[in-house]
Scaffold this motif. Structure first.
Motif, short mmCIF file in Angstrom:
data_model
loop_
_atom_site.label_atom_id
_atom_site.label_comp_id
_atom_site.label_asym_id
_atom_site.label_seq_id
_atom_site.Cartn_x
_atom_site.Cartn_y
_atom_site.Cartn_z
N GLU A 68 -1.53 5.63 1.32
CA GLU A 68 -0.32 5.88 0.46
C GLU A 68 0.64 6.88 1.30
O GLU A 68 1.81 6.73 1.26
CB GLU A 68 -0.61 6.31 -1.08
CG GLU A 68 0.76 6.51 -1.92
CD GLU A 68 1.43 5.24 -2.20
OE1 GLU A 68 2.52 4.97 -2.37
OE2 GLU A 68 0.59 4.09 -2.30
N ASN A 118 0.64 -4.43 -0.69
CA ASN A 118 1.73 -3.97 -0.05
C ASN A 118 2.53 -4.92 0.91
O ASN A 118 3.68 -4.82 1.14
CB ASN A 118 1.76 -2.36 0.55
CG ASN A 118 1.71 -1.51 -0.44
OD1 ASN A 118 2.55 -0.68 -1.02
ND2 ASN A 118 0.47 -1.12 -0.84
N ILE A 121 5.69 -6.77 -0.20
CA ILE A 121 6.93 -6.03 -0.75
C ILE A 121 7.89 -6.04 0.43
O ILE A 121 7.58 -5.54 1.52
CB ILE A 121 6.51 -4.53 -1.16
CG1 ILE A 121 5.25 -4.85 -2.36
CG2 ILE A 121 7.57 -3.83 -1.51
CD1 ILE A 121 4.70 -3.59 -2.72
N ASN A 124 8.58 -2.81 3.00
CA ASN A 124 7.61 -1.71 2.90
C ASN A 124 7.45 -1.02 4.11
O ASN A 124 7.55 -1.57 5.23
CB ASN A 124 6.34 -2.30 2.13
CG ASN A 124 5.53 -2.68 3.28
OD1 ASN A 124 4.88 -1.70 3.86
ND2 ASN A 124 5.40 -4.26 3.43
N TYR A 126 4.87 0.39 5.51
CA TYR A 126 3.61 0.44 5.91
C TYR A 126 3.33 -0.59 7.12
O TYR A 126 3.74 -1.77 6.99
CB TYR A 126 2.55 0.39 4.74
CG TYR A 126 2.63 1.16 3.76
CD1 TYR A 126 2.38 2.76 3.94
CD2 TYR A 126 3.26 1.01 2.36
CE1 TYR A 126 2.62 3.40 2.71
CE2 TYR A 126 3.60 1.87 1.51
CZ TYR A 126 3.09 3.31 1.59
OH TYR A 126 3.45 4.03 0.58
#
Length: 331
Positions: A68, A118, A121, A124, A126
């Motif tokens: 996260e 994730n 999304i 995002n 990441y």
């Protein structure tokens, strides 16, 4: 698939992540520190590996916290998880090997769960993280502070070090780790043992070797990094090299030195600047940072040539969040 293709694919895995991250990927931070923040008691020779036995779900929780925070690489909880260490606690060989496998499984499951949530999304921030299986030095197993001195004594030779690491490396590779992370290596002898072991085992996943340093100029043993890196430079099994668990004010100079000694990507994940007293088993406070913070250092380390940046002892998800934010603003 032929050997050449396998090797090419394995060697490109870490490079691909660095490229996706914009040229500098983020490693997670202190593991034992975060376990203790959640109430774990790890004052034990097994250290953070004790949670593999007592509280594996807490390990997975910490992995998720670092994902996260923006970590591109999760380092497993196997730093102090060794077959001899588990045997000394009365576990069987099979039980010890299963705990090593569990360290990889916990990190892999956390990564997959996080990525599944994730990846769809839009925008995002990441990347799909890699799982690096942590392999602490022989000194870490001894739990006497010798990973910060390299003083293993006259009875520890090259073959003994290879035999010490061999089964752990085999199990961690078989467990499905994306790569291997040899950590806090304090001397040339153990670096050579790691290099030769990877070759003997014909390991086909990427690896890095990171040294500890107590003076910012030499390996913890006092040996020159030129000597240590000459061995690593000859290996096509070691994909990156660097420094971990070393005070942050040494890192920029060490990166510059390493750039003159190797063409391999440079990895740095220093501790918080506090100093571990291996004899008294406590942290000594340090004011080496002054008014500067980790994110400011991270951008300088990136400018100096580091390709992988994270934190070690006493750093936290907030540290990694700051590093990730600072680096992502640059690309």
């Amino acid at each position: 698939m032929g050997f050449e293709k396998k090797t090419e694919k394995a060697m490109s895995l870490l490079e691909e992540l660095i490229e996706k991250a914009g040229g500098c990927a983020v490693i997670d931070g202190g593991f034992a520190t975060q376990l203790e923040k959640h109430g774990a008691s790890i004052n034990d020779p097994l250290w953070s590996a004790l949670c593999l036995i007592k509280d594996p779900q807490l390990i997975q929780k910490v992995h998720l916290e670092y994902l996260e925070a923006g970590a591109d690489i999760l380092v497993t909880s196997s730093y102090q998880a060794t077959i001899p260490g588990f045997l000394s606690r009365g576990l069987t060989m099979e039980e010890g090997e299963n705990l090593l496998r569990k360290s990889v499984k916990l990190a892999t499951e956390a990564r997959d769960k996080f990525w599944e949530a994730n990846k769809k999304i839009l925008e995002n921030r990441y990347n799909r993280a890699l799982v690096a299986a942590s392999i602490g030095s022989y000194g870490a197993y001894l739990a006497d502070g010798s990973e910060y001195s390299g003083c293993y004594g006259p009875n520890v030779n090259l073959d003994k070090l290879k035999d010490f690491h061999r089964r752990r490396v085999q199990v961690l590779v078989e467990a499905g780790a994306d790569m291997l992370a040899f950590e806090t290596i304090p001397n040339k002898l153990e670096a050579q043992a790691c290099v030769e072991l990877l070759d003997e085992e014909n390991t086909q996943i990427p690896s890095w070797i990171c040294f500890s340093s107590v003076d910012g100029e030499h390996a913890s043993s006092g040996e020159s990094f030129r000597e240590c890196l000459d061995i690593i430079n000859k290996s096509d099994k070691v994909n990156a090299v660097g420094i971990n668990c070393t005070p942050p004010h040494f890192i920029e100079n060490l990166i510059c030195n390493f750039r003159e000694l190797t063409d391999k990507p440079i990895v740095v994940y220093p501790n918080s600047g506090e100093v571990w007293d291996g004899k008294d088993k406590r942290w000594l406070r340090s004011k080496c940072f002054g008014g500067e913070t980790f994110e400011h250092f991270a951008t300088r380390w990136c400018d100096a040539g580091a390709k992988l940046i994270g934190g070690c002892c006493r750093t936290t998800p907030s540290t990694i969040q700051a590093i990730s934010n600072a680096l992502k603003q640059r690309f």
